[in-house]
Write an enzyme that holds these catalytic residues in place. Structure first.
Site, PDB file in Angstrom:
ATOM      1  N   LYS A  36     -13.556   1.067  -0.717  1.00 22.71           N
ATOM      2  CA  LYS A  36     -12.323   1.750  -1.639  1.00 22.71           C
ATOM      3  C   LYS A  36     -11.083   0.741  -1.728  1.00 22.71           C
ATOM      4  O   LYS A  36     -10.191   1.308  -0.883  1.00 22.71           O
ATOM      5  CB  LYS A  36     -12.682   3.105  -2.486  1.00 22.71           C
TER       6      LYS A  36
ATOM      7  N   GLU B 261      -7.496   3.026  11.487  1.00 28.15           N
ATOM      8  CA  GLU B 261      -6.424   1.837  11.824  1.00 28.15           C
ATOM      9  C   GLU B 261      -5.227   2.536  11.613  1.00 28.15           C
ATOM     10  O   GLU B 261      -4.561   2.318   9.961  1.00 28.15           O
ATOM     11  CB  GLU B 261      -6.789   0.474  11.674  1.00 28.15           C
TER      12      GLU B 261
ATOM     13  N   CYS C  94       1.181  -3.487   9.703  1.00 28.40           N
ATOM     14  CA  CYS C  94       0.587  -2.173  11.200  1.00 28.40           C
ATOM     15  C   CYS C  94       1.475  -2.152  12.475  1.00 28.40           C
ATOM     16  O   CYS C  94       2.084  -1.731  12.884  1.00 28.40           O
ATOM     17  CB  CYS C  94      -0.936  -1.309  11.170  1.00 28.40           C
TER      18      CYS C  94
ATOM     19  N   GLU D  89       7.557   4.589  10.807  1.00 24.13           N
ATOM     20  CA  GLU D  89       7.519   3.001  10.617  1.00 24.13           C
ATOM     21  C   GLU D  89       7.386   3.110   9.072  1.00 24.13           C
ATOM     22  O   GLU D  89       7.611   4.636   8.209  1.00 24.13           O
ATOM     23  CB  GLU D  89       5.731   3.179  10.195  1.00 24.13           C
TER      24      GLU D  89
HETATM   25  P1  NAI Z   1      -2.307   5.310   2.482  1.00 25.09           P
HETATM   26  O1  NAI Z   1      -2.757   5.658   3.960  1.00 25.09           O
HETATM   27  O2  NAI Z   1      -1.762   6.999   1.516  1.00 25.09           O
HETATM   28  O3  NAI Z   1      -2.862   4.952   1.611  1.00 25.09           O
HETATM   29  C1  NAI Z   1      -4.485   3.842   2.501  1.00 25.09           C
HETATM   30  C2  NAI Z   1      -5.463   3.827   1.173  1.00 25.09           C
HETATM   31  O4  NAI Z   1      -6.262   5.051   1.551  1.00 25.09           O
HETATM   32  C3  NAI Z   1      -5.624   3.726  -0.738  1.00 25.09           C
HETATM   33  O5  NAI Z   1      -7.043   2.779  -0.151  1.00 25.09           O
HETATM   34  C4  NAI Z   1      -5.947   5.130  -0.958  1.00 25.09           C
HETATM   35  O6  NAI Z   1      -6.245   5.134  -2.136  1.00 25.09           O
HETATM   36  C5  NAI Z   1      -6.178   5.846   0.096  1.00 25.09           C
HETATM   37  N1  NAI Z   1      -5.941   7.637   0.348  1.00 25.09           N
HETATM   38  C6  NAI Z   1      -4.778   7.906   0.055  1.00 25.09           C
HETATM   39  N2  NAI Z   1      -5.053   9.768   0.392  1.00 25.09           N
HETATM   40  C7  NAI Z   1      -6.050   9.530   0.415  1.00 25.09           C
HETATM   41  C8  NAI Z   1      -7.227  10.588   0.863  1.00 25.09           C
HETATM   42  N3  NAI Z   1      -6.420  12.205   1.384  1.00 25.09           N
HETATM   43  N4  NAI Z   1      -8.652  11.044   1.608  1.00 25.09           N
HETATM   44  C9  NAI Z   1      -8.959   9.413   1.519  1.00 25.09           C
HETATM   45  N5  NAI Z   1      -8.611   8.652   1.224  1.00 25.09           N
HETATM   46  C10 NAI Z   1      -7.200   8.129   0.516  1.00 25.09           C
HETATM   47  O7  NAI Z   1      -0.741   4.833   2.345  1.00 25.09           O
HETATM   48  P2  NAI Z   1       0.028   4.389   1.049  1.00 25.09           P
HETATM   49  O8  NAI Z   1       0.728   6.363   0.690  1.00 25.09           O
HETATM   50  O9  NAI Z   1       0.377   3.147  -0.042  1.00 25.09           O
HETATM   51  O10 NAI Z   1       1.154   4.725   2.133  1.00 25.09           O
HETATM   52  C11 NAI Z   1       2.776   5.311   2.577  1.00 25.09           C
HETATM   53  C12 NAI Z   1       2.564   4.966   4.374  1.00 25.09           C
HETATM   54  O11 NAI Z   1       1.031   4.946   5.097  1.00 25.09           O
HETATM   55  C13 NAI Z   1       3.362   3.208   4.314  1.00 25.09           C
HETATM   56  O12 NAI Z   1       4.270   2.903   3.850  1.00 25.09           O
HETATM   57  C14 NAI Z   1       3.373   2.818   5.640  1.00 25.09           C
HETATM   58  O13 NAI Z   1       3.977   2.899   6.334  1.00 25.09           O
HETATM   59  C15 NAI Z   1       1.994   3.408   5.871  1.00 25.09           C
HETATM   60  N6  NAI Z   1       0.420   2.456   5.854  1.00 25.09           N
HETATM   61  C16 NAI Z   1      -0.008   1.993   6.859  1.00 25.09           C
HETATM   62  C17 NAI Z   1      -1.105   1.301   7.197  1.00 25.09           C
HETATM   63  C18 NAI Z   1      -1.616   0.583   7.762  1.00 25.09           C
HETATM   64  O14 NAI Z   1      -2.417  -0.717   7.757  1.00 25.09           O
HETATM   65  N7  NAI Z   1      -1.531   1.219   8.882  1.00 25.09           N
HETATM   66  C19 NAI Z   1      -1.740   0.110   5.268  1.00 25.09           C
HETATM   67  C20 NAI Z   1      -0.771   0.902   4.425  1.00 25.09           C
HETATM   68  C21 NAI Z   1       0.353   1.939   4.525  1.00 25.09           C
END
Ligand code: NAI
Ligand code: MG
Length: 479
Positions: free
Chosen positions: A184, A258, A292, A389
Site C-alpha cells: 500500500k 524504517e 528520514c 523530527e
Molecule cells: P505515517 O507514518 O502516518 O504514514 C506512512 C504510511 O503508513 C502511509 O502509507 C499511511 O497510510 C500508513 N499508515 C498510517 N497509519 C497507519 C496505521 N495505523 N497502520 C498501518 N498503516 C498506517 O506518516 P505521516 O502521517 O504521513 O507523516 C507524519 C510524520 O512521520 C512526518 O512528519 C515524518 O516526521 C514522519 N515520516 C517519516 C518517514 C520516514 O521515511 N521515516 C516517512 C513519512 C513520514
C-alpha cells in the site's frame, strides 16, 4: 560506493503522460473497483489541483488482496530462482524504459524537483530491481549451507517521501526470495505505485504475486491486523511504527521498521569547507527535507563556525524554490498541506524556544505548499527543534569544541538512523563511525544511496535492514 544512476533525458513537458482520472485496486492481476465504491483524491501539491481519484480499499478489498497473494504463493515460491529473477529483471527494464514518465508523475503527485526524481528516485528504483533480480538464483551462495524458505505473504506499507523507490525497496527483495506481496502506497502519492502495477502486469508476473492496494491509515491498519501476512514491512513515522510493531507481536509475524531520524551532520575544522557546505545543503534540503536520514542537526567546530555559517547562508540565498517540473528547481513543494502545517508549527516553536531563524528572501508561488530553506542558530541541545523530527527544509545548528563533546551531543536523541562527518582525518572518521549510534554514517558525502548497501536504524529509528544482502534475510526463514 556510489554510482551514477542518471539514465534518462530531461523531461521537459508533461504532455504525453498518460494518467487515468480514476484508479482501481490491482488485485490478482486485475484492476478492480473498491467493494464499497469509496475513492479519495490525489492532488499536485505545487498547484493544489486534483490529479485523479484513487480507490479506498476497505476490509473486503484487503481480504481479497491477501487471498490473491496467498493463492499465488505456492506457484511463485516453487519457481526456480533463475525464473523468478527473469521476471524481476523484466520489471527493472520496463521501469527504465518508462523512466521519464515515472519521473514526471512522481514530481507531479509528490512535489519533488524533477531533477531529483529523474536522476535519483527512478533510476535507483530500477537499480533495486536489477540488484535483487541478480540474487534470486544465488541465495545458496549468500547463505551457504543453510536451509531457507520464503516467509509467505508480506504486507508492505510505504510513505510519501520516496514513493516509487520505497516500493522497489520493499517488493524487489521479497520477490527475489520467493514471497508474494500486498503493498500500500501513502495516500498523497499513490500514482507511481499504481504505474508500477501496470509495469508488473506488462512484465507478465503470475496473477497475485504482487497486489497493490490504495487507501489511508485505516486500510494500513486492516493490513497489519490481517491473519494472512507472515511479514510486515513498514517505512514511515515512529508513532505508526510502534502500532505496527504491536500488531506484529500479536500476530506472531516478522517485522522490519524504517522510522524517523534526527541525524547529526558534523563538520570539523580540518574539513574541505566548500565541499562540506554543499554536503550540508544536500543533507537537509534534498527532497524538501522529507528524508528520514536528513542531516537536520548540524554540528560545526567552533573555530570554523563563522566561515561555515557565512558560506552556508550565501549558498542558501542561491537555492531556487518553486515549480517541481522546472529542471533548475532545487526545492520543490511540501508534500501536503498537513505536512506544511507541521513544519510551520516547528518554525514558530523554534523562535519561541529562543533560536534565531534565517531564511533567504525568495518569491514563493501563490498556489501550492511551500517552505523556504530555513536554518536556526542559537539552538540548545534540549530545544524541541534539535530533538524532534521536523521532516522539512529546516536545519538546527550547534557548535562543538572536541570530538568527545560532539559524539555525546550527536548520540543524545531517541533516534539512530544516520550521520555525516566531514574531516580530512581518517582517524576521526573511524572513531565516529564506531561511536555514533547510527545505522549509516557518511564520510565527506551525504544522502548517497546504493542497492548494495544495507540501510536501517537503531533505537526509535526502527530495526531490520533493507538493501544489500542483509535485505534478503528479512524475507527468509532459516531452519
Ligand atoms: P505515517 O507514518 O502516518 O504514514 C506512512 C504510511 O503508513 C502511509 O502509507 C499511511 O497510510 C500508513 N499508515 C498510517 N497509519 C497507519 C496505521 N495505523 N497502520 C498501518 N498503516 C498506517 O506518516 P505521516 O502521517 O504521513 O507523516 C507524519 C510524520 O512521520 C512526518 O512528519 C515524518 O516526521 C514522519 N515520516 C517519516 C518517514 C520516514 O521515511 N521515516 C516517512 C513519512 C513520514
Ligand atoms: Mg499527491
Amino acid at each position: 560506493m556510489t554510482k551514477d544512476w542518471n539514465l534518462s533525458a530531461a523531461p521537459e513537458s508533461t504532455s504525453h503522460i498518460q494518467l487515468q482520472s480514476e484508479y482501481g485496486l490491482f488485485i490478482g492481476g486485475k484492476w478492480i473497483k473498491p467493494s464499497d465504491g469509496s475513492y479519495f483524491d490525489t492532488s499536485n501539491p505545487a498547484t493544489e489541483k486534483r490529479i485523479a481519484s484513487i480507490a479506498l480499499a476497505g476490509k473486503k478489498d484487503v481480504d481479497a488482496a491477501f487471498k490473491a497473494a496467498d493463492h499465488a504463493f505456492d506457484g511463485w515460491s516453487s519457481l526456480s530462482g533463475a525464473e523468478r529473477g527473469k521476471y524481476i529483471f523484466r520489471i527493472a527494464r520496463i521501469i527504465q524504459e518508462k523512466s521519464r514518465e515515472f519521473a514526471v508523475i512522481e514530481s507531479m503527485d509528490g512535489g519533488k524537483p524533477i531533477r531529483e526524481s529523474r536522476d535519483i528516485d527512478i533510476p535507483l528504483a530500477a537499480a533495486h530491481f536489477f540488484y535483487y533480480a541478480g540474487w534470486a538464483d544465488k541465495l545458496d551462495y549468500v547463505f551457504p549451507g543453510r536451509k531457507m524458505r520464503p516467509l509467505g505473504v508480506a504486507a508492505q506499507i510505504i510513505p510519501w517521501n520516496f514513493p516509487l523507490l520505497m516500493a522497489a525497496w520493499k517488493i524487489a527483495p521479497a520477490l527475489a526470495c520467493g514471497n508474494t506481496v500486498v503493498l500500500k502506497p501513502a495516500e498523497t502519492t499513490s500514482l507511481t505505485a499504481l504505474k508500477l502495477a501496470e509495469v508488473i502486469d506488462e512484465a507478465g508476473l503470475p496473477p497475485g504475486v504482487v497486489n497493490i492496494i490504495t487507501g489511508d491509515g485505516a486500510t494500513g491498519a486492516l493490513m497489519t491486523a490481517h491473519p494472512t501476512p507472515k511479514k510486515l514491512a513498514f517505512t514511515g513515522s515512529t508513532e505508526v511504527g510502534k502500532q505496527i510493531y504491536k500488531a506484529a507481536i500479536q500476530g506472531g509475524k516478522k517485522v522490519t521498521l524504517e522510522l524517523g531520524g534526527k541525524a547529526a551532520n558534523i563538520i570539523f575544522d580540518d574539513a574541505p569547507i566548500d565541499a562540506a557546505v554543499e554536503g550540508i545543503i544536500n543533507g537537509i534540503y534534498f527532497n524538501q527535507g522529507h528524508v528520514c536520514c536528513a542531516g537536520s542537526r548540524l554540528f560545526v567546530q567552533e573555530t570554523v563556525y563563522d566561515e561555515v555559517l557565512a558560506k552556508l547562508k550565501r549558498r542558501m540565498d542561491s537555492l531556487i524554490v518553486g515549480d517541481p517540473m522546472d529542471k533548475n528547481t532545487d526545492i520543490g513543494a511540501i508534500n501536503s498541506k498537513a505536512q506544511l502545517k507541521t513544519i510551520e508549527r516547528y518554525l514558530k516553536l523554534g523562535s519561541e524556544e529562543g533560536a534565531e531563524i534565517y531564511q533567504p528572501a525568495c518569491n514563493l508561488p501563490e498556489k501550492g505548499y511551500w517552505c523556504k530553506p530555513t536554518l536556526f542558530t542559537n539552538v540548545a541541545q534540549s530545544n524541541r527543534i534539535a530533538q524532534e523530527e521536523i521532516f522539512g527544509p529546516v536545519l538546527a545548528i550547534q557548535t562543538f569544541r572536541t570530538i568527545e563533546e560532539v559524539i555525546e551531543k550527536a548520540n543524545n536523541t531517541p533516534y539512530g538512523l544516520s550521520a555525516g562527518v566531514w574531516t580530512d582525518k581518517g582517524s576521526k572518521i573511524f572513531q565516529l563511525t564506531k561511536e555514533l549510534k547510527a545505522g549509516v554514517v557518511w564520510a565527506n558525502t551525504y544522502n548517497k544511496f546504493d542497492p548494495t548497501s544495507p540501510f536501517g536504524g537503531f533505537k526509535e529509528s526502527g530495526f531490520g535492514r533493507e538493501g544489500g544482502i542483509h535485505g534478503l534475510e528479512a524475507y527468509l526463514s532459516f531452519d
